[in-house]
Scaffold this motif. Structure first.
Motif, PDB file in Angstrom:
ATOM      1  N   ALA A  22      83.945  46.719  23.422  1.00 60.74           N
ATOM      2  CA  ALA A  22      85.359  47.073  23.576  1.00 60.74           C
ATOM      3  C   ALA A  22      85.795  46.937  25.027  1.00 60.74           C
ATOM      4  CB  ALA A  22      85.590  48.506  23.086  1.00 60.74           C
ATOM      5  N   ALA A  23      84.945  47.380  25.943  1.00 57.87           N
ATOM      6  CA  ALA A  23      85.280  47.304  27.363  1.00 57.87           C
ATOM      7  C   ALA A  23      85.418  45.856  27.812  1.00 57.87           C
ATOM      8  CB  ALA A  23      84.208  48.018  28.190  1.00 57.87           C
ATOM      9  N   GLU A  24      84.512  45.006  27.369  1.00 52.76           N
ATOM     10  CA  GLU A  24      84.600  43.594  27.754  1.00 52.76           C
ATOM     11  C   GLU A  24      85.909  42.992  27.259  1.00 52.76           C
ATOM     12  OE1 GLU A  24      82.228  39.412  27.000  1.00 52.76           O
ATOM     13  OE2 GLU A  24      81.068  41.265  27.149  1.00 52.76           O
ATOM     14  N   ASP A  25      86.265  43.254  26.009  1.00 51.33           N
ATOM     15  CA  ASP A  25      87.525  42.735  25.468  1.00 51.33           C
ATOM     16  C   ASP A  25      88.724  43.269  26.253  1.00 51.33           C
ATOM     17  OD1 ASP A  25      86.152  41.338  23.540  1.00 51.33           O
ATOM     18  OD2 ASP A  25      86.484  42.812  21.949  1.00 51.33           O
ATOM     19  N   GLU A  26      88.653  44.553  26.574  1.00 49.23           N
ATOM     20  CA  GLU A  26      89.762  45.188  27.293  1.00 49.23           C
ATOM     21  C   GLU A  26      89.900  44.610  28.701  1.00 49.23           C
ATOM     22  OE1 GLU A  26      92.982  47.791  26.838  1.00 49.23           O
ATOM     23  OE2 GLU A  26      91.411  47.318  25.373  1.00 49.23           O
ATOM     24  N   PHE A  27      88.779  44.414  29.371  1.00 48.07           N
ATOM     25  CA  PHE A  27      88.820  43.847  30.722  1.00 48.07           C
ATOM     26  C   PHE A  27      89.319  42.409  30.703  1.00 48.07           C
ATOM     27  CE2 PHE A  27      85.360  47.063  31.852  1.00 48.07           C
ATOM     28  CZ  PHE A  27      86.243  47.875  32.562  1.00 48.07           C
TER      29      PHE A  27
END
Length: 200
Positions: A22-27
């Motif tokens: 999720a963090a990778e997608d958000e970043f």
């Protein structure tokens, strides 16, 4: 000094993987200014869960970058057992370029440059690439003046070159990887104008 790694329960490990994805997608969507609250919402967990796994946003970024570097290191180490060193090096470069095409995390790598764990994993990756290059050079598959650092610097080139077009085909980078790998071969090689750099 690396951080101690404690084994995680199955549910905690699952939450960690959800958070990283999720963090990778958000970043990728919002840049490094993406909030922890948005990351938690995307992962379907409470904000406190994020901080139970990662004390800071910088630590979360380092975990993402380190995970991708570790995956490439595993590929390089597996290929060290290949019977064909030249094919092994080409396969590694293909996997590395394909990974970069799907996950271009250059902007996150800049943030994590000083993280001790990322540095350690990166150094392991570079050593593994160097070993692949040494084997390919000893087998005569690549020219004798090519070093591990030459190849490290070329890993990003195919995707970067294709990215100069406004709307490149998703696999256009394969054309430039073929050109690069032909340039590594000993046939028709001319002397290089400068010595290879070393990693600072």
């Amino acid at each position: 000094m690396t951080r101690p790694v404690r084994p995680l329960r199955a549910d905690a490990a699952r939450n960690r993987e959800l958070l990283l994805a999720a963090a990778e997608d958000e970043f990728v969507e919002r840049g490094v200014s993406a909030s922890v609250a948005d990351i938690a919402r995307r992962a379907g967990v409470a904000k406190g869960t994020v901080f139970r796994h990662f004390a800071t946003k910088e630590e979360l970024i380092a975990a993402i970058v380190g995970g991708h570097l570790a995956a490439l290191t595993a590929v390089a180490r597996r290929l060290l057992d290949s019977a064909d060193p030249g094919a092994a090096l080409l396969e590694f470069l293909t996997v590395a370029a394909d990974t970069r095409q799907q996950h271009d995390l250059t902007f996150l790598q800049t943030v994590s440059d000083g993280d001790s764990t990322v540095i350690e994993i990166r150094d392991q990756l570079y050593a593994s690439i160097g070993a692949l290059v040494d084997r390919a050079r000893a087998a005569g598959a690549i020219r004798p003046d090519i070093t591990g650092m030459d190849v490290v610097l070329l890993v990003c080139a195919p995707v970067h070159v294709a990215g100069n077009l406004p709307d490149p085909a998703p696999d256009l980078w394969r054309r430039y990887l073929a050109i690069i790998f032909d340039g590594l071969r000993p046939e028709g090689a001319s002397p290089l104008p400068r010595p290879a750099p070393s990693w600072p």
